[in-house]
Design a protein around this motif. Sequence first.
Motif, PDB file in Angstrom:
ATOM      1  N   HIS A  73      13.732  -3.659   9.092  1.00 27.30           N
ATOM      2  CA  HIS A  73      13.641  -2.448   8.290  1.00 27.30           C
ATOM      3  C   HIS A  73      12.318  -1.749   8.597  1.00 27.30           C
ATOM      4  O   HIS A  73      11.289  -2.403   8.804  1.00 27.30           O
ATOM      5  CB  HIS A  73      13.700  -2.765   6.789  1.00 27.30           C
ATOM      6  N   VAL A  74      12.354  -0.435   8.604  1.00 27.76           N
ATOM      7  CA  VAL A  74      11.134   0.333   8.868  1.00 27.76           C
ATOM      8  C   VAL A  74      10.049  -0.019   7.856  1.00 27.76           C
ATOM      9  O   VAL A  74       8.873  -0.160   8.211  1.00 27.76           O
ATOM     10  CB  VAL A  74      11.448   1.839   8.863  1.00 27.76           C
ATOM     11  N   ALA A  75      10.413  -0.185   6.584  1.00 22.24           N
ATOM     12  CA  ALA A  75       9.418  -0.508   5.563  1.00 22.24           C
ATOM     13  C   ALA A  75       8.757  -1.856   5.835  1.00 22.24           C
ATOM     14  O   ALA A  75       7.555  -2.024   5.602  1.00 22.24           O
ATOM     15  CB  ALA A  75      10.067  -0.506   4.183  1.00 22.24           C
ATOM     16  N   ARG A  76       9.511  -2.824   6.320  1.00 18.53           N
ATOM     17  CA  ARG A  76       8.914  -4.126   6.642  1.00 18.53           C
ATOM     18  C   ARG A  76       7.956  -3.988   7.828  1.00 18.53           C
ATOM     19  O   ARG A  76       6.893  -4.626   7.848  1.00 18.53           O
ATOM     20  CB  ARG A  76      10.030  -5.126   6.958  1.00 18.53           C
ATOM     21  N   LEU A  77       8.306  -3.146   8.790  1.00 17.08           N
ATOM     22  CA  LEU A  77       7.406  -2.923   9.923  1.00 17.08           C
ATOM     23  C   LEU A  77       6.129  -2.220   9.475  1.00 17.08           C
ATOM     24  O   LEU A  77       5.050  -2.462  10.030  1.00 17.08           O
ATOM     25  CB  LEU A  77       8.112  -2.119  11.012  1.00 17.08           C
ATOM     26  N   ALA A  78       6.238  -1.351   8.477  1.00 14.96           N
ATOM     27  CA  ALA A  78       5.042  -0.724   7.907  1.00 14.96           C
ATOM     28  C   ALA A  78       4.167  -1.763   7.224  1.00 14.96           C
ATOM     29  O   ALA A  78       2.927  -1.717   7.337  1.00 14.96           O
ATOM     30  CB  ALA A  78       5.443   0.374   6.920  1.00 14.96           C
ATOM     31  N   ALA A  79       4.783  -2.724   6.538  1.00 11.46           N
ATOM     32  CA  ALA A  79       4.015  -3.806   5.915  1.00 11.46           C
ATOM     33  C   ALA A  79       3.371  -4.677   6.978  1.00 11.46           C
ATOM     34  O   ALA A  79       2.229  -5.145   6.807  1.00 11.46           O
ATOM     35  CB  ALA A  79       4.930  -4.643   5.019  1.00 11.46           C
ATOM     36  N   TRP A 106       4.982   6.903   8.718  1.00 14.82           N
ATOM     37  CA  TRP A 106       5.437   7.644   7.533  1.00 14.82           C
ATOM     38  C   TRP A 106       5.737   6.670   6.399  1.00 14.82           C
ATOM     39  O   TRP A 106       5.386   6.931   5.245  1.00 14.82           O
ATOM     40  CB  TRP A 106       6.669   8.476   7.889  1.00 14.82           C
ATOM     41  N   SER A 107       6.374   5.566   6.721  1.00  8.57           N
ATOM     42  CA  SER A 107       6.654   4.562   5.702  1.00  8.57           C
ATOM     43  C   SER A 107       5.355   3.953   5.169  1.00  8.57           C
ATOM     44  O   SER A 107       5.222   3.713   3.959  1.00  8.57           O
ATOM     45  CB  SER A 107       7.559   3.467   6.269  1.00  8.57           C
ATOM     46  N   PHE A 112       1.708   2.764   0.982  1.00  5.06           N
ATOM     47  CA  PHE A 112       0.321   2.342   0.754  1.00  5.06           C
ATOM     48  C   PHE A 112      -0.653   3.496   0.539  1.00  5.06           C
ATOM     49  O   PHE A 112      -1.845   3.261   0.338  1.00  5.06           O
ATOM     50  CB  PHE A 112      -0.158   1.477   1.922  1.00  5.06           C
ATOM     51  N   GLY A 113      -0.163   4.721   0.594  1.00  7.82           N
ATOM     52  CA  GLY A 113      -1.018   5.861   0.323  1.00  7.82           C
ATOM     53  C   GLY A 113      -1.822   6.310   1.531  1.00  7.82           C
ATOM     54  O   GLY A 113      -1.711   5.760   2.629  1.00  7.82           O
ATOM     55  N   PRO A 211      11.074  15.121   3.136  1.00 10.05           N
ATOM     56  CA  PRO A 211      10.345  15.353   1.879  1.00 10.05           C
ATOM     57  C   PRO A 211       8.906  14.839   1.893  1.00 10.05           C
ATOM     58  O   PRO A 211       8.067  15.338   1.132  1.00 10.05           O
ATOM     59  CB  PRO A 211      11.183  14.591   0.843  1.00 10.05           C
ATOM     60  N   LEU A 212       8.626  13.847   2.735  1.00 13.30           N
ATOM     61  CA  LEU A 212       7.271  13.280   2.767  1.00 13.30           C
ATOM     62  C   LEU A 212       6.291  14.160   3.519  1.00 13.30           C
ATOM     63  O   LEU A 212       5.101  14.218   3.167  1.00 13.30           O
ATOM     64  CB  LEU A 212       7.307  11.887   3.423  1.00 13.30           C
TER      65      LEU A 212
END
Length: 277
Positions: A73-79, A106-107, A112-113, A211-212
């Motif tokens: 998942h993209v979010a896991r790669l961001a983490a 982007w994720s 994480f801001g 939207p981001l």
Amino acid sequence: MGKTPSFVSTNDGVNLACSEYGTSGPAVVLIHGWSGSRNYFNHSIEVLAKSCRVFAFDLRGHGDSDKPSHGAHVARLAADLRDLLIAKDLTNVTGVGASLGCAIMWSYIELFGQSDRLAKCVFVDQGPLQYNFEGDWELGSKGCFNAERLAGLRAKLLADMDGFADENAAGCMQRPPDSDTLPFLKAETLKACPTFLGALMADHTQLDWRPLLPKITLPCLVMVGRKSQCFPWQGVQYVADHIAGAAALVFEEGDHWLYIEEADRFANAVVKFATTK
């Protein structure tokens, strides 16, 4: 050949391969695209490392990193990216995302801001949404733009990963590289797990980052391949147009892999952006 990597462990126990170059200057973290590896940036490393400390790592499921059965998942790669920045104690980082690497940043920003560890972003030839929706968004991927195309890609990966690796470069570069580069890129692609690649693309391709974009306040540089075979150039330009203050750098003869086809121009632009206060 790429530099022998060290390994960083993520908070869920996945080991990420990371190579480091340069001894001084701002930190630049290179985030490769889907099915690539950290070594896809090899053509640009020498120029980058003269002025920056460069960190190139393999995403989970790719290259020399672990190939887990989870986390596609993209979010896991961001983490994972955040775990790497913490492990290397990096702050004020210029993140350079190629294709999927843009979505990872982007994720990262969404999760994480913008006051965490990223200070600047370079987005390389990625639109904000891969799928096309008539009447809403028609500047998505030229290849994987709906569920039918996604299913075909996943089937190809499982049935003929070798054939996929052969065709990959032809769909991302206009100009043939030297005779050593194509076999090297193919070998790097073949390190990736085909099942993981399919699951990751299924997540990545339907995410809508439009939207981001107006919420991003970090300094950003968007690199546009005018002859990209992966995205209409207008879809990539949309990213620059919808992030306040973002600059667009158009490669008139550039395809998707700008860091290979136009390595020196790519690297010099990153150095200038990263070192300008």
